[in-house]
Design a protein around this motif. Structure first.
Motif, mmCIF file in Angstrom:
data_model
loop_
_atom_site.group_PDB
_atom_site.id
_atom_site.type_symbol
_atom_site.label_atom_id
_atom_site.label_comp_id
_atom_site.label_asym_id
_atom_site.label_seq_id
_atom_site.Cartn_x
_atom_site.Cartn_y
_atom_site.Cartn_z
ATOM 1 N N ILE A 72 29.832 3.290 35.166
ATOM 2 C CA ILE A 72 30.239 1.960 34.728
ATOM 3 C C ILE A 72 29.917 0.893 35.763
ATOM 4 O O ILE A 72 29.384 -0.178 35.439
ATOM 5 N N PHE A 73 30.211 1.173 37.040
ATOM 6 C CA PHE A 73 30.193 0.096 38.030
ATOM 7 C C PHE A 73 28.886 -0.016 38.807
ATOM 8 O O PHE A 73 28.613 -1.064 39.395
ATOM 9 N N VAL A 121 17.864 1.549 34.303
ATOM 10 C CA VAL A 121 16.926 2.586 34.751
ATOM 11 C C VAL A 121 17.445 3.268 36.021
ATOM 12 O O VAL A 121 17.183 4.451 36.253
ATOM 13 N N SER A 122 18.218 2.544 36.821
ATOM 14 C CA SER A 122 18.704 3.105 38.079
ATOM 15 C C SER A 122 19.622 4.302 37.875
ATOM 16 O O SER A 122 19.849 5.083 38.806
ATOM 17 N N LEU A 123 20.178 4.446 36.677
ATOM 18 C CA LEU A 123 21.054 5.583 36.405
ATOM 19 C C LEU A 123 20.280 6.864 36.089
ATOM 20 O O LEU A 123 20.876 7.936 36.001
ATOM 21 N N ILE A 124 18.963 6.756 35.922
ATOM 22 C CA ILE A 124 18.167 7.944 35.616
ATOM 23 C C ILE A 124 18.272 8.993 36.728
ATOM 24 O O ILE A 124 18.457 10.185 36.438
ATOM 25 N N THR A 167 32.075 -1.601 28.802
ATOM 26 C CA THR A 167 32.589 -0.942 27.609
ATOM 27 C C THR A 167 32.732 0.532 27.926
ATOM 28 O O THR A 167 32.216 1.021 28.920
ATOM 29 N N SER A 168 33.410 1.247 27.067
ATOM 30 C CA SER A 168 33.587 2.679 27.299
ATOM 31 C C SER A 168 32.278 3.437 27.175
ATOM 32 O O SER A 168 32.183 4.594 27.538
ATOM 33 N N GLU A 169 31.250 2.810 26.665
ATOM 34 C CA GLU A 169 29.960 3.471 26.530
ATOM 35 C C GLU A 169 29.017 3.103 27.667
ATOM 36 O O GLU A 169 27.865 3.483 27.676
#
Length: 515
Positions: free
Chosen positions: A294-295, A313-316, A450-452
């Motif tokens: 989330i953060f 993209v950084s979450l990949i 959001t929760s998603e």
């Protein structure tokens, strides 16, 4: 293996739907004119998918696993189709306009999605004994990580270009319709290849009152946690009312369960030290995982000044790390046994990654952050299969459904509660720093998240953030990560007390001696 493939495909759909919708929300809001209700599109799915998990686990212990899985897939597909049709025929009786319809239909989708997650681990436990199960449950982490990467990308692509693929159909509707062919394929696998997997004993009558009390407790609890704190603070009558209903209903559920011959959740499970400590750890680690997802994009946009797309993209690397860690841990446990050492090793790696995230300076490079996220993902990977494996290995097979769904429930409810707490930490820290510098918070934090996953962050809407804004967000998100470190330390301490039982080579009754 064909049954295994069908179950993983069904789980992939449920996991994909948690992330694919987030990138489509701006276009949905634009078409259905429901900006003030956009968070409920996510919340409705979250509430339904969390509240139904324990009930699916109990039903799996009472009836054919195949019937329960098929029912979950069908409900999910019906919900997906209805979501795609939301608003197509104008206002509907009882449901109202298109945005209200979408919220209700997302709840229906969530009712099915709860079963896709819970039943995946239960059916895999039926197919493979604990000594072999790790390598197969490791694929569940891989599915989750892959869907986390594909979801936002596929959601954005279909929203932007879907109308070119199917003229006359709004692109965001394809975000829901894409579930239909994949879901039908999963349904074919399950109907044609999966054995019935019937319960080991004759089922007793289902406790409908307990189910009603559980729903009456969990729904207002999750809703209270998801409310916009800028509108409904913790002391607001609406928040307090929802929490009061939740406490009273859940107390009634516990009271009823302790006295009923066939409870939805057998509270004697908590006498099992593996069940008790592993679920406590999952509660904390579920929050730590969601805290990163989330953060971190908020840091990318509001501190480093990258685009919202680049932030996503950084979450990949995080997702790829989860895939690597999950598969590696599952393979190692199936080959050598000793699941506990891999749990602890993963948490140590996660603590290292979180420590790096918590101490990032405001001028950290984008690619350094990617490395830190990869490290966190590798550490989180073993938490997907191994805690559930430890619980399944320690309990009686007749309680497999309840025990497995409980592990999924504690992970989800831990994430919901912790996300709300971390959001409060972020809001409080920003409030302490921004007003002093004469820069008010432009957008309530609840609207950023959001929760998603992350919605449109502040910097994405207004260009590069000011130095004051960058410094404030850097400090606030660092504090969020420090809280996350304490969550992981708590999870590690609980994991130290998880007894390590020999992995059973069959699905017969578990042994009672520890190594």
């Amino acid at each position: 293996m064909l049954t295994f493939a069908g179950v993983l495909l069904a789980m992939f759909l449920g996991s994909l739907d948690q992330t694919i919708v987030s990138t489509a929300l701006p276009r949905i809001v634009e078409d259905l004119h429901g900006l003030e209700r956009f968070t409920w599109v996510a919340t409705a799915y979250l509430v339904a998918s969390t509240a139904l998990v324990p009930i699916y686990g109990k039903l799996a212990d009472m009836y054919s696993r195949r019937k329960i899985e098929v029912t979950a897939v069908i409900i999910f597909l019906i919900g997906s189709m209805l979501c795609g049709l939301a608003g197509e025929f104008g206002p509907l009786p009882l449901l109202g306009d298109g945005m209200n319809q979408l919220v209700v239909f997302r709840a229906i989708q969530g009712f099915g999605g709860a079963g896709l997650f819970a039943m995946a681990f239960i059916i895999i436990a039926d197919l493979f004994p604990p000594a072999e199960r790790g390598r197969y449950q490791g694929f569940t982490g891989a599915v989750f990580g892959t869907s986390s990467v594909l979801g936002p990308f596929l959601g954005g692509f279909l929203t932007d270009h879907g109308s070119n693929l199917i003229p006359g159909v709004a692109g965001w509707r394809l975000v829901f319709y894409v579930n239909l062919p994949l879901g039908l394929l999963a349904l074919w696998f399950i109907l044609t290849q999966m054995p019935a997997l019937r319960p080991r004993s004759q089922p007793k009558p289902f406790d409908y009152l307990s189910a009603a009390l559980l729903m009456a407790g969990l729904v207002p609890l999750v809703m209270a946690l998801q409310l916009n704190r800028a509108v409904y603070g913790w002391t607001d009558p609406v928040t307090l009312g929802l929490l009061a209903v939740a406490v009273v209903s859940l107390a009634g559920f516990v009271f009823r369960s302790l006295r009923h011959e066939n409870p939805i959740l057998d509270f004697q499970l908590f006498q099992n030290p593996v069940f008790r400590t592993a679920n406590g750890a999952l509660f904390l680690l579920g929050g730590a995982f969601l805290g990163i997802i989330i953060f971190q994009p908020l840091f990318m946009v509001n501190v480093l000044g990258v685009s919202a797309t680049k932030a996503g993209v950084s979450l990949i690397p995080l997702s790829m790390g989860v895939v690597m860690g999950s598969l590696l841990a599952g393979q190692m446990v199936s080959r050598y046994g000793h699941y506990k050492r891999w749990m602890l090793a993963g948490l140590v790696v996660l603590l290292g990654g979180l420590s790096l995230l918590a101490t990032m300076p405001a001028n950290v490079s984008y690619y350094q952050v990617l490395g830190y996220l990869l490290l966190c993902g590798i550490g989180l990977g073993p938490t997907m299969p191994l805690y559930t494996l430890a619980i399944q290995n320690a309990i009686e097979p007749r309680l497999l459904g309840q025990a497995t769904s409980a592990s999924q429930f504690f992970r989800q409810i831990g994430g919901a509660i912790t996300a709300s707490v971390l959001g409060a930490v972020l809001t409080l820290t920003l409030a302490q720093n921004l007003p002093a510098a004469g820069a008010p918070l432009l957008v309530p934090v609840r609207q950023l998240v959001t929760s998603e996953g992350p919605a449109l962050p502040v910097g994405a809407a207004s260009g590069a953030a000011s130095p004051v804004m960058r410094a404030a967000f850097s400090k606030a998100i660092s504090r969020v990560y420090f809280v996350n470190i304490f969550l992981v330390v708590g999870g590690l301490l609980l994991t130290l007390f998880v007894p390590e039982l020999p992995l059973r080579k069959t699905n017969a009754e578990p042994g009672a001696t520890a190594e």
